[in-house]
Design a protein around this motif. Structure first.
Motif, short mmCIF file in Angstrom:
data_model
loop_
_atom_site.label_atom_id
_atom_site.label_comp_id
_atom_site.label_asym_id
_atom_site.label_seq_id
_atom_site.Cartn_x
_atom_site.Cartn_y
_atom_site.Cartn_z
N UNK A 100 -29.14 -13.80 -17.55
CA UNK A 100 -30.07 -14.38 -18.52
C UNK A 100 -29.51 -15.67 -19.07
N UNK A 101 -30.42 -16.53 -19.55
CA UNK A 101 -30.04 -17.83 -20.11
C UNK A 101 -30.03 -17.73 -21.63
N UNK A 129 -27.72 -25.73 -17.99
CA UNK A 129 -27.34 -24.57 -18.77
C UNK A 129 -26.63 -23.56 -17.88
N UNK A 130 -26.09 -22.58 -18.52
CA UNK A 130 -25.41 -21.51 -17.81
C UNK A 130 -26.20 -20.23 -17.99
N UNK A 131 -25.91 -19.29 -17.13
CA UNK A 131 -26.48 -17.95 -17.24
C UNK A 131 -25.33 -16.98 -17.39
N UNK A 132 -25.57 -15.90 -18.11
CA UNK A 132 -24.55 -14.88 -18.28
C UNK A 132 -25.11 -13.52 -17.88
N UNK A 133 -24.22 -12.65 -17.47
CA UNK A 133 -24.55 -11.26 -17.17
C UNK A 133 -23.45 -10.40 -17.77
N UNK A 134 -23.83 -9.31 -18.39
CA UNK A 134 -22.87 -8.45 -19.09
C UNK A 134 -22.61 -7.21 -18.25
N UNK A 188 -16.96 -4.23 -18.15
CA UNK A 188 -15.63 -4.81 -18.21
C UNK A 188 -15.60 -6.28 -18.61
N UNK A 189 -16.67 -7.02 -18.35
CA UNK A 189 -16.58 -8.47 -18.50
C UNK A 189 -17.94 -9.10 -18.74
N UNK A 190 -17.88 -10.39 -19.09
CA UNK A 190 -19.05 -11.23 -19.17
C UNK A 190 -18.95 -12.20 -18.00
N UNK A 191 -19.97 -12.23 -17.15
CA UNK A 191 -19.98 -13.11 -15.99
C UNK A 191 -20.79 -14.36 -16.33
N UNK A 246 -11.92 -11.86 -24.64
CA UNK A 246 -11.87 -13.31 -24.48
C UNK A 246 -13.22 -13.95 -24.77
N UNK A 247 -14.30 -13.33 -24.31
CA UNK A 247 -15.64 -13.86 -24.56
C UNK A 247 -15.95 -13.84 -26.06
#
Length: 61
Positions: A9-10, A21-26, A29-32, A50-51
């Motif tokens: 998602x943006x 822009x960037x997109x992230x996925x949760x 273990x991590x945020x991509x 870290x995120x």
């Protein structure tokens, strides 16, 4: 986990044009993070701690 298995998602701050822009996925273990203009390129992952620190820093600026 492959890129296609992630729910990307943006940011709500992204413009309607979809550029720069960037997109992230949760995951558990991590945020991509990936570049929304070139989703075929590899993404990178940041640990949840870290995120959280990163988001805390940028919201203070």
């Amino acid at each position: 986990m492959s890129t296609t298995e992630l729910a990307w998602f943006k940011s709500s701050y992204s413009g309607t044009q979809g550029d720069s822009c960037v997109e992230v996925a949760v995951t558990e273990q991590a945020i991509c993070v990936r570049d929304s203009k070139d989703v075929a390129r590899p993404h990178f992952a940041v640990g949840r701690e870290g995120w959280s620190r990163f988001v805390g820093f940028v919201t203070e600026v």
